[in-house]
Scaffold this active site. Structure first.
Site: not given
Lengths: 222, 222
Positions: B180-182
DNA sequence: CATATATTCAACAGATTAGTTGAATAGCAT
DNA sequence: ATGCTATTCAACTAATCTGTTGAATATATG
Protein backbone atom coordinates in the site's frame (compact mmCIF):
# COMPACT_ATOMS: atom_id res chain seq x y z
CA UNK A 1 7.21 6.07 -14.89
CA UNK A 2 9.73 8.91 -15.11
CA UNK A 3 9.40 12.09 -13.11
CA UNK A 4 8.04 14.25 -15.91
CA UNK A 5 5.41 11.70 -16.85
CA UNK A 6 4.47 11.24 -13.23
CA UNK A 7 3.94 14.98 -12.89
CA UNK A 8 1.81 15.03 -16.01
CA UNK A 9 -0.28 12.19 -14.61
CA UNK A 10 -0.87 14.00 -11.32
CA UNK A 11 -1.64 17.27 -13.07
CA UNK A 12 -4.29 15.67 -15.25
CA UNK A 13 -5.74 13.69 -12.38
CA UNK A 14 -6.04 16.59 -9.98
CA UNK A 15 -7.37 18.77 -12.73
CA UNK A 16 -10.30 16.38 -12.88
CA UNK A 17 -10.81 16.37 -9.13
CA UNK A 18 -10.75 20.15 -9.17
CA UNK A 19 -13.70 20.18 -11.56
CA UNK A 20 -15.83 19.07 -8.64
CA UNK A 21 -14.21 21.60 -6.32
CA UNK A 22 -14.76 24.40 -8.83
CA UNK A 23 -18.41 23.47 -9.17
CA UNK A 24 -18.73 23.84 -5.40
CA UNK A 25 -16.79 27.09 -5.20
CA UNK A 26 -19.59 29.55 -5.80
CA UNK A 27 -22.21 30.46 -3.17
CA UNK A 28 -24.95 30.50 -5.75
CA UNK A 29 -24.07 27.06 -7.06
CA UNK A 30 -24.05 25.65 -3.55
CA UNK A 31 -27.44 27.16 -3.02
CA UNK A 32 -28.66 25.48 -6.19
CA UNK A 33 -27.33 22.12 -5.05
CA UNK A 34 -28.99 22.59 -1.67
CA UNK A 35 -32.25 23.49 -3.35
CA UNK A 36 -32.15 20.61 -5.82
CA UNK A 37 -31.69 18.26 -2.88
CA UNK A 38 -35.41 18.93 -2.23
CA UNK A 39 -36.34 17.68 -5.67
CA UNK A 40 -36.17 18.76 -9.27
CA UNK A 41 -36.79 22.32 -10.33
CA UNK A 42 -37.11 24.31 -13.53
CA UNK A 43 -34.57 27.01 -14.34
CA UNK A 44 -37.11 29.68 -13.54
CA UNK A 45 -37.90 28.22 -10.13
CA UNK A 46 -34.22 27.99 -9.33
CA UNK A 47 -33.68 31.58 -10.43
CA UNK A 48 -36.54 32.78 -8.25
CA UNK A 49 -35.60 30.82 -5.15
CA UNK A 50 -31.96 31.84 -5.30
CA UNK A 51 -32.62 35.45 -6.30
CA UNK A 52 -30.77 35.30 -9.59
CA UNK A 53 -31.60 36.25 -13.14
CA UNK A 54 -32.72 33.35 -15.27
CA UNK A 55 -29.66 33.69 -17.48
CA UNK A 56 -27.39 33.57 -14.50
CA UNK A 57 -29.14 30.53 -13.06
CA UNK A 58 -28.91 28.81 -16.41
CA UNK A 59 -25.19 29.47 -16.56
CA UNK A 60 -24.59 28.09 -13.10
CA UNK A 61 -26.61 25.04 -14.06
CA UNK A 62 -24.43 24.57 -17.11
CA UNK A 63 -21.39 24.72 -14.85
CA UNK A 64 -22.85 22.08 -12.55
CA UNK A 65 -23.79 19.98 -15.55
CA UNK A 66 -20.25 20.24 -16.91
CA UNK A 67 -19.06 18.74 -13.62
CA UNK A 68 -21.72 16.03 -14.10
CA UNK A 69 -23.35 16.99 -10.81
CA UNK A 70 -26.80 17.83 -12.14
CA UNK A 71 -28.86 16.44 -14.98
CA UNK A 72 -31.65 17.99 -16.99
CA UNK A 73 -34.86 16.51 -18.25
CA UNK A 74 -36.72 18.46 -20.88
CA UNK A 75 -40.49 18.49 -20.79
CA UNK A 76 -42.13 20.81 -23.22
CA UNK A 77 -40.86 24.29 -22.63
CA UNK A 78 -39.35 23.47 -19.29
CA UNK A 79 -35.98 22.04 -18.39
CA UNK A 80 -36.22 20.21 -15.09
CA UNK A 81 -32.91 19.98 -13.30
CA UNK A 82 -32.06 17.47 -10.60
CA UNK A 83 -28.99 16.28 -8.71
CA UNK A 84 -27.24 13.63 -10.73
CA UNK A 85 -27.04 11.30 -7.77
CA UNK A 86 -27.11 10.98 -4.00
CA UNK A 87 -23.32 11.35 -3.79
CA UNK A 88 -23.65 14.93 -4.96
CA UNK A 89 -25.69 15.72 -1.90
CA UNK A 90 -23.25 13.84 0.31
CA UNK A 91 -20.36 15.88 -1.03
CA UNK A 92 -22.22 19.12 -0.46
CA UNK A 93 -23.00 17.85 3.02
CA UNK A 94 -19.29 17.25 3.66
CA UNK A 95 -18.43 20.77 2.52
CA UNK A 96 -21.22 22.26 4.61
CA UNK A 97 -20.27 20.35 7.71
CA UNK A 98 -16.61 21.21 7.34
CA UNK A 99 -17.57 24.87 7.14
CA UNK A 100 -19.79 24.44 10.20
CA UNK A 101 -17.08 22.88 12.27
CA UNK A 102 -14.14 24.99 11.14
CA UNK A 103 -15.55 28.42 10.31
CA UNK A 104 -16.86 30.24 13.33
CA UNK A 105 -18.31 32.80 10.91
CA UNK A 106 -21.07 30.33 10.11
CA UNK A 107 -22.24 30.52 13.70
CA UNK A 108 -21.93 34.30 13.70
CA UNK A 109 -24.16 34.57 10.68
CA UNK A 110 -26.72 32.21 12.14
CA UNK A 111 -26.73 34.05 15.43
CA UNK A 112 -27.01 37.41 13.75
CA UNK A 113 -30.11 36.46 11.81
CA UNK A 114 -31.74 33.78 13.91
CA UNK A 115 -31.78 35.18 17.39
CA UNK A 116 -31.91 32.67 20.18
CA UNK A 117 -32.07 29.69 17.94
CA UNK A 118 -30.85 27.46 20.75
CA UNK A 119 -34.09 28.12 22.54
CA UNK A 120 -35.89 26.06 19.91
CA UNK A 121 -34.06 23.03 21.30
CA UNK A 122 -33.33 21.13 18.13
CA UNK A 123 -33.77 17.39 18.10
CA UNK A 124 -31.46 15.07 16.16
CA UNK A 125 -32.56 12.61 13.51
CA UNK A 126 -31.65 9.56 15.59
CA UNK A 127 -33.53 10.97 18.56
CA UNK A 128 -36.62 11.59 16.44
CA UNK A 129 -36.34 8.11 14.96
CA UNK A 130 -36.56 6.58 18.43
CA UNK A 131 -39.49 8.72 19.43
CA UNK A 132 -41.30 7.93 16.20
CA UNK A 133 -41.69 4.32 17.24
CA UNK A 134 -43.06 5.40 20.64
CA UNK A 135 -45.69 7.20 18.62
CA UNK A 136 -46.05 10.00 21.12
CA UNK A 137 -44.87 12.73 18.86
CA UNK A 138 -46.41 14.71 15.98
CA UNK A 139 -44.08 15.46 13.09
CA UNK A 140 -44.78 18.46 10.87
CA UNK A 141 -43.26 18.93 7.44
CA UNK A 142 -43.37 22.70 7.08
CA UNK A 143 -41.93 22.85 3.56
CA UNK A 144 -44.06 23.73 0.54
CA UNK A 145 -46.54 20.96 -0.08
CA UNK A 146 -44.91 19.92 -3.33
CA UNK A 147 -41.72 19.05 -1.52
CA UNK A 148 -43.68 17.00 0.99
CA UNK A 149 -45.17 15.08 -1.93
CA UNK A 150 -41.70 14.37 -3.31
CA UNK A 151 -40.82 12.55 -0.08
CA UNK A 152 -41.25 13.06 3.65
CA UNK A 153 -40.65 11.50 7.04
CA UNK A 154 -43.11 8.61 7.52
CA UNK A 155 -46.20 9.79 9.34
CA UNK A 156 -45.36 13.49 9.03
CA UNK A 157 -48.16 15.94 8.29
CA UNK A 158 -47.74 18.44 5.49
CA UNK A 159 -48.23 21.88 7.04
CA UNK A 160 -46.49 24.54 4.98
CA UNK A 161 -45.50 27.23 7.40
CA UNK A 162 -47.96 29.73 5.91
CA UNK A 163 -50.80 27.29 6.49
CA UNK A 164 -49.85 26.55 10.09
CA UNK A 165 -51.99 29.25 11.67
CA UNK A 166 -55.08 27.83 9.98
CA UNK A 167 -54.62 24.25 11.16
CA UNK A 168 -53.36 25.06 14.63
CA UNK A 169 -56.49 23.93 16.46
CA UNK A 170 -56.46 20.51 14.83
CA UNK A 171 -53.10 19.75 16.48
CA UNK A 172 -53.17 17.78 19.72
CA UNK A 173 -52.10 19.85 22.70
CA UNK A 174 -50.94 16.90 24.72
CA UNK A 175 -48.29 15.64 22.36
CA UNK A 176 -44.90 17.01 21.52
CA UNK A 177 -44.60 18.54 18.06
CA UNK A 178 -41.47 18.36 15.95
CA UNK A 179 -41.18 20.52 12.86
CA UNK A 180 -38.71 19.92 10.08
CA UNK A 181 -37.74 21.71 6.96
CA UNK A 182 -35.29 21.75 4.05
CA UNK A 183 -32.05 21.66 5.94
CA UNK A 184 -30.23 22.80 9.05
CA UNK A 185 -30.42 26.45 7.99
CA UNK A 186 -33.95 26.47 6.68
CA UNK A 187 -35.94 28.94 8.76
CA UNK A 188 -39.46 27.63 8.10
CA UNK A 189 -39.19 25.23 11.01
CA UNK A 190 -37.85 27.96 13.27
CA UNK A 191 -40.89 30.05 12.48
CA UNK A 192 -43.24 27.14 12.94
CA UNK A 193 -41.79 26.24 16.32
CA UNK A 194 -41.91 29.86 17.46
CA UNK A 195 -45.58 30.15 16.49
CA UNK A 196 -46.49 26.83 18.09
CA UNK A 197 -44.79 27.75 21.33
CA UNK A 198 -46.46 31.13 21.45
CA UNK A 199 -49.74 29.26 21.43
CA UNK A 200 -48.74 26.96 24.21
CA UNK A 201 -47.66 23.86 22.31
CA UNK A 202 -44.55 21.93 23.21
CA UNK A 203 -42.63 22.18 19.96
CA UNK A 204 -39.08 21.45 18.77
CA UNK A 205 -37.09 21.83 15.62
CA UNK A 206 -35.51 18.85 13.85
CA UNK A 207 -31.88 19.81 13.38
CA UNK A 208 -31.52 18.19 9.98
CA UNK A 209 -33.62 18.63 6.88
CA UNK A 210 -35.24 15.94 4.81
CA UNK A 211 -32.26 15.41 2.46
CA UNK A 212 -30.01 14.85 5.48
CA UNK A 213 -32.57 12.47 6.96
CA UNK A 214 -32.65 10.53 3.71
CA UNK A 215 -28.86 10.50 3.33
CA UNK A 216 -28.56 9.13 6.86
CA UNK A 217 -30.46 6.10 5.66
CA UNK A 218 -33.67 6.95 7.54
CA UNK A 219 -36.97 5.86 5.97
CA UNK A 220 -38.70 8.21 3.56
CA UNK A 221 -42.33 7.95 2.56
CA UNK A 222 -44.16 9.05 -0.58
CA UNK B 1 -37.98 37.50 8.75
CA UNK B 2 -38.86 39.52 5.64
CA UNK B 3 -37.79 38.45 2.17
CA UNK B 4 -34.88 40.88 1.85
CA UNK B 5 -33.44 39.89 5.20
CA UNK B 6 -33.90 36.24 4.41
CA UNK B 7 -31.96 36.72 1.19
CA UNK B 8 -29.19 38.52 3.03
CA UNK B 9 -29.02 35.66 5.53
CA UNK B 10 -28.71 33.05 2.81
CA UNK B 11 -26.15 35.09 0.90
CA UNK B 12 -23.91 35.43 3.95
CA UNK B 13 -24.36 31.81 4.91
CA UNK B 14 -23.58 30.36 1.51
CA UNK B 15 -20.70 32.75 1.12
CA UNK B 16 -19.17 30.99 4.11
CA UNK B 17 -19.83 27.53 2.74
CA UNK B 18 -18.26 28.59 -0.53
CA UNK B 19 -15.02 29.40 1.27
CA UNK B 20 -14.53 25.68 1.66
CA UNK B 21 -15.50 25.03 -1.94
CA UNK B 22 -13.12 27.70 -3.17
CA UNK B 23 -10.29 26.19 -1.17
CA UNK B 24 -10.97 22.91 -2.95
CA UNK B 25 -11.30 24.43 -6.41
CA UNK B 26 -7.66 24.39 -7.47
CA UNK B 27 -5.81 21.24 -8.56
CA UNK B 28 -2.68 22.31 -6.73
CA UNK B 29 -4.52 22.92 -3.48
CA UNK B 30 -6.16 19.54 -3.70
CA UNK B 31 -2.77 18.02 -4.23
CA UNK B 32 -1.50 19.81 -1.14
CA UNK B 33 -4.42 18.50 0.92
CA UNK B 34 -3.77 15.00 -0.38
CA UNK B 35 -0.10 15.31 0.49
CA UNK B 36 -0.70 16.72 3.96
CA UNK B 37 -2.94 13.76 4.66
CA UNK B 38 0.32 11.79 4.91
CA UNK B 39 1.58 14.05 7.67
CA UNK B 40 2.96 17.52 8.11
CA UNK B 41 5.32 19.11 5.65
CA UNK B 42 7.36 22.27 5.32
CA UNK B 43 6.56 24.76 2.57
CA UNK B 44 9.63 23.71 0.68
CA UNK B 45 8.72 20.03 0.80
CA UNK B 46 5.23 20.83 -0.41
CA UNK B 47 6.61 22.95 -3.22
CA UNK B 48 8.96 20.17 -4.31
CA UNK B 49 6.41 17.37 -4.14
CA UNK B 50 3.77 19.30 -6.04
CA UNK B 51 6.15 20.84 -8.58
CA UNK B 52 5.46 24.44 -7.63
CA UNK B 53 7.62 27.40 -6.77
CA UNK B 54 7.95 28.01 -3.04
CA UNK B 55 6.12 31.32 -3.34
CA UNK B 56 3.25 29.65 -5.13
CA UNK B 57 3.05 26.87 -2.56
CA UNK B 58 3.08 29.42 0.22
CA UNK B 59 0.21 31.31 -1.36
CA UNK B 60 -1.89 28.20 -1.77
CA UNK B 61 -1.18 27.37 1.84
CA UNK B 62 -2.37 30.82 2.85
CA UNK B 63 -5.56 30.18 0.91
CA UNK B 64 -6.10 26.88 2.70
CA UNK B 65 -5.31 28.52 6.01
CA UNK B 66 -7.84 31.27 5.29
CA UNK B 67 -10.46 28.53 4.93
CA UNK B 68 -9.16 27.11 8.23
CA UNK B 69 -8.33 23.83 6.54
CA UNK B 70 -4.63 23.73 7.37
CA UNK B 71 -2.63 24.96 10.33
CA UNK B 72 1.01 25.91 10.60
CA UNK B 73 3.50 25.27 13.33
CA UNK B 74 6.69 27.30 13.25
CA UNK B 75 9.88 25.59 14.28
CA UNK B 76 13.03 27.60 13.75
CA UNK B 77 13.24 28.58 10.12
CA UNK B 78 10.62 26.11 9.05
CA UNK B 79 6.85 26.36 8.95
CA UNK B 80 5.31 22.92 9.26
CA UNK B 81 1.85 22.71 7.77
CA UNK B 82 -0.71 20.06 8.59
CA UNK B 83 -4.40 19.42 7.95
CA UNK B 84 -6.45 21.22 10.57
CA UNK B 85 -8.49 18.12 11.31
CA UNK B 86 -9.65 14.74 10.08
CA UNK B 87 -12.80 16.27 8.55
CA UNK B 88 -10.65 18.10 6.03
CA UNK B 89 -9.46 14.78 4.68
CA UNK B 90 -13.00 13.40 4.70
CA UNK B 91 -14.22 16.34 2.64
CA UNK B 92 -11.40 15.91 0.15
CA UNK B 93 -12.29 12.22 0.07
CA UNK B 94 -15.90 13.10 -0.76
CA UNK B 95 -14.81 15.37 -3.60
CA UNK B 96 -12.40 12.77 -4.91
CA UNK B 97 -14.93 10.00 -4.79
CA UNK B 98 -17.60 12.11 -6.46
CA UNK B 99 -15.15 12.83 -9.27
CA UNK B 100 -14.32 9.14 -9.50
CA UNK B 101 -17.90 8.07 -9.78
CA UNK B 102 -19.22 10.84 -12.01
CA UNK B 103 -16.30 11.88 -14.23
CA UNK B 104 -15.28 9.19 -16.63
CA UNK B 105 -12.25 11.33 -17.44
CA UNK B 106 -10.69 10.20 -14.18
CA UNK B 107 -10.66 6.65 -15.47
CA UNK B 108 -9.32 7.77 -18.83
CA UNK B 109 -6.41 9.52 -17.19
CA UNK B 110 -5.65 6.53 -14.99
CA UNK B 111 -5.83 4.16 -17.92
CA UNK B 112 -3.65 6.39 -20.05
CA UNK B 113 -0.82 6.50 -17.53
CA UNK B 114 -1.20 3.28 -15.58
CA UNK B 115 -1.58 0.62 -18.21
CA UNK B 116 -3.34 -2.52 -17.15
CA UNK B 117 -3.82 -1.42 -13.58
CA UNK B 118 -6.64 -3.91 -13.16
CA UNK B 119 -4.11 -6.67 -13.51
CA UNK B 120 -2.69 -5.72 -10.13
CA UNK B 121 -5.94 -6.93 -8.61
CA UNK B 122 -6.46 -4.37 -5.90
CA UNK B 123 -7.68 -5.50 -2.52
CA UNK B 124 -10.08 -3.46 -0.40
CA UNK B 125 -9.41 -2.27 3.13
CA UNK B 126 -12.11 -4.49 4.64
CA UNK B 127 -10.77 -7.48 2.76
CA UNK B 128 -7.24 -6.81 4.01
CA UNK B 129 -8.53 -6.31 7.54
CA UNK B 130 -10.01 -9.81 7.50
CA UNK B 131 -6.88 -11.37 6.09
CA UNK B 132 -4.72 -9.57 8.63
CA UNK B 133 -6.22 -11.59 11.43
CA UNK B 134 -5.60 -14.82 9.49
CA UNK B 135 -1.97 -13.72 9.55
CA UNK B 136 -1.20 -15.30 6.23
CA UNK B 137 -0.38 -12.12 4.43
CA UNK B 138 2.60 -9.76 4.36
CA UNK B 139 1.78 -6.07 4.21
CA UNK B 140 4.31 -3.66 2.71
CA UNK B 141 4.22 0.08 3.26
CA UNK B 142 6.04 1.34 0.18
CA UNK B 143 5.89 5.04 1.07
CA UNK B 144 8.96 6.97 2.15
CA UNK B 145 10.08 5.74 5.53
CA UNK B 146 9.20 8.97 7.28
CA UNK B 147 5.55 8.52 6.37
CA UNK B 148 5.64 4.98 7.69
CA UNK B 149 6.93 6.36 10.97
CA UNK B 150 4.06 8.86 11.12
CA UNK B 151 1.59 5.96 11.13
CA UNK B 152 1.08 2.68 9.29
CA UNK B 153 -1.08 -0.39 9.10
CA UNK B 154 -0.36 -2.62 12.12
CA UNK B 155 2.27 -5.20 11.27
CA UNK B 156 3.21 -3.63 7.95
CA UNK B 157 6.87 -3.53 6.94
CA UNK B 158 8.40 -0.28 5.78
CA UNK B 159 9.84 -0.92 2.34
CA UNK B 160 10.09 2.32 0.36
CA UNK B 161 9.68 1.34 -3.25
CA UNK B 162 13.30 2.24 -4.08
CA UNK B 163 14.51 -0.11 -1.39
CA UNK B 164 12.33 -3.00 -2.47
CA UNK B 165 14.83 -4.56 -4.83
CA UNK B 166 17.39 -4.80 -2.02
CA UNK B 167 15.12 -6.57 0.47
CA UNK B 168 13.40 -8.83 -2.01
CA UNK B 169 15.04 -12.04 -0.86
CA UNK B 170 14.03 -11.50 2.75
CA UNK B 171 10.35 -11.70 1.77
CA UNK B 172 8.61 -15.05 2.16
CA UNK B 173 7.73 -16.64 -1.17
CA UNK B 174 4.89 -18.68 0.22
CA UNK B 175 2.76 -15.82 1.49
CA UNK B 176 0.71 -13.30 -0.33
CA UNK B 177 2.10 -9.77 -0.33
CA UNK B 178 -0.04 -6.67 -0.23
CA UNK B 179 1.56 -3.32 -0.91
CA UNK B 180 0.00 0.00 0.00
CA UNK B 181 0.82 3.58 -0.55
CA UNK B 182 -0.42 7.15 -0.13
CA UNK B 183 -3.77 6.88 -1.78
CA UNK B 184 -5.75 5.25 -4.55
CA UNK B 185 -3.72 7.05 -7.21
CA UNK B 186 -0.31 6.67 -5.68
CA UNK B 187 1.85 4.69 -8.06
CA UNK B 188 4.47 3.42 -5.64
CA UNK B 189 2.37 0.39 -4.82
CA UNK B 190 1.75 -0.27 -8.51
CA UNK B 191 5.47 -0.35 -9.09
CA UNK B 192 6.10 -2.50 -6.07
CA UNK B 193 3.49 -5.06 -7.10
CA UNK B 194 4.81 -5.13 -10.67
CA UNK B 195 8.34 -5.78 -9.44
CA UNK B 196 7.24 -8.42 -6.94
CA UNK B 197 5.23 -10.25 -9.57
CA UNK B 198 8.06 -10.18 -12.05
CA UNK B 199 10.10 -12.05 -9.45
CA UNK B 200 7.46 -14.64 -8.88
CA UNK B 201 5.77 -13.36 -5.76
CA UNK B 202 2.02 -13.33 -5.35
CA UNK B 203 1.42 -9.62 -4.81
CA UNK B 204 -1.57 -7.29 -4.75
CA UNK B 205 -2.20 -3.60 -4.36
CA UNK B 206 -4.31 -2.17 -1.54
CA UNK B 207 -6.88 0.01 -3.25
CA UNK B 208 -6.89 2.69 -0.55
CA UNK B 209 -4.00 4.59 0.93
CA UNK B 210 -3.14 4.99 4.58
CA UNK B 211 -5.25 8.13 5.11
CA UNK B 212 -8.30 6.33 3.73
CA UNK B 213 -7.53 3.35 5.93
CA UNK B 214 -7.37 5.62 8.96
CA UNK B 215 -10.51 7.56 8.00
CA UNK B 216 -12.39 4.26 7.66
CA UNK B 217 -11.70 3.70 11.34
CA UNK B 218 -9.15 0.93 10.80
CA UNK B 219 -6.35 0.60 13.34
CA UNK B 220 -3.16 2.56 12.78
CA UNK B 221 0.14 1.82 14.47
CA UNK B 222 3.09 4.06 15.34
C1' DC C 1 27.06 42.09 13.89
C1' DA C 2 26.92 40.02 9.10
C1' DT C 3 25.25 36.27 6.52
C1' DA C 4 22.38 32.55 5.05
C1' DT C 5 17.96 30.36 4.63
C1' DA C 6 12.82 29.59 4.84
C1' DT C 7 8.90 31.86 4.33
C1' DT C 8 5.83 35.56 3.33
C1' DC C 9 4.44 39.69 1.05
C1' DA C 10 3.54 43.00 -2.81
C1' DA C 11 3.07 44.12 -7.42
C1' DC C 12 2.23 42.69 -11.78
C1' DA C 13 0.38 40.07 -16.22
C1' DG C 14 -2.54 36.72 -18.06
C1' DA C 15 -6.35 33.75 -17.48
C1' DT C 16 -10.71 32.67 -15.62
C1' DT C 17 -15.15 33.73 -13.61
C1' DA C 18 -19.71 36.06 -12.52
C1' DG C 19 -23.26 38.77 -13.83
C1' DT C 20 -25.71 41.67 -17.41
C1' DT C 21 -27.92 42.45 -21.63
C1' DG C 22 -29.86 41.25 -25.78
C1' DA C 23 -30.30 37.88 -29.37
C1' DA C 24 -31.09 32.99 -30.76
C1' DT C 25 -33.41 28.60 -30.16
C1' DA C 26 -37.03 25.41 -29.18
C1' DG C 27 -41.46 23.95 -28.17
C1' DC C 28 -46.28 25.06 -27.15
C1' DA C 29 -50.83 27.47 -28.29
C1' DT C 30 -53.75 29.67 -31.44
C1' DA D 1 -47.53 30.28 -39.87
C1' DT D 2 -47.59 33.70 -35.71
C1' DG D 3 -46.99 34.73 -31.35
C1' DC D 4 -45.59 33.40 -26.65
C1' DT D 5 -42.59 31.55 -23.25
C1' DA D 6 -38.56 29.00 -21.17
C1' DT D 7 -34.09 28.36 -21.85
C1' DT D 8 -29.64 28.91 -23.79
C1' DC D 9 -26.04 31.39 -26.06
C1' DA D 10 -22.81 35.24 -27.16
C1' DA D 11 -20.59 39.38 -26.16
C1' DC D 12 -19.10 42.34 -22.89
C1' DT D 13 -17.37 44.33 -18.31
C1' DA D 14 -15.79 44.02 -13.76
C1' DA D 15 -13.85 41.22 -10.49
C1' DT D 16 -11.10 37.44 -8.98
C1' DC D 17 -7.47 34.00 -9.31
C1' DT D 18 -2.81 31.99 -10.53
C1' DG D 19 1.81 32.13 -11.06
C1' DT D 20 6.06 34.95 -11.39
C1' DT D 21 9.43 38.00 -9.74
C1' DG D 22 11.84 40.44 -6.45
C1' DA D 23 11.74 42.53 -2.02
C1' DA D 24 10.74 42.09 2.97
C1' DT D 25 10.65 39.47 7.23
C1' DA D 26 12.10 36.25 10.58
C1' DT D 27 15.16 33.11 12.51
C1' DA D 28 19.09 30.64 12.64
C1' DT D 29 24.53 30.47 12.43
C1' DG D 30 29.36 32.18 12.43
Amino acid sequence: MNAATHREFKDRLFEQFARVGKALSSPKRLEIVDLLAQGERTVEEIARETAMSVASASQHLQALKAARMVEARREGLYAHYRLADEDVFRTWQAVRSLAESRLSEVDSVVEAYLVDRDALEAVDATELMERLSDGNVVVLDVRPEEEYRAGHIPGALSVPVDALEAVLQTLPRDREIIAYCRGPYCVFSDEAVALLRSRGYRAHRLRQGLPDWRAAGMPVEG
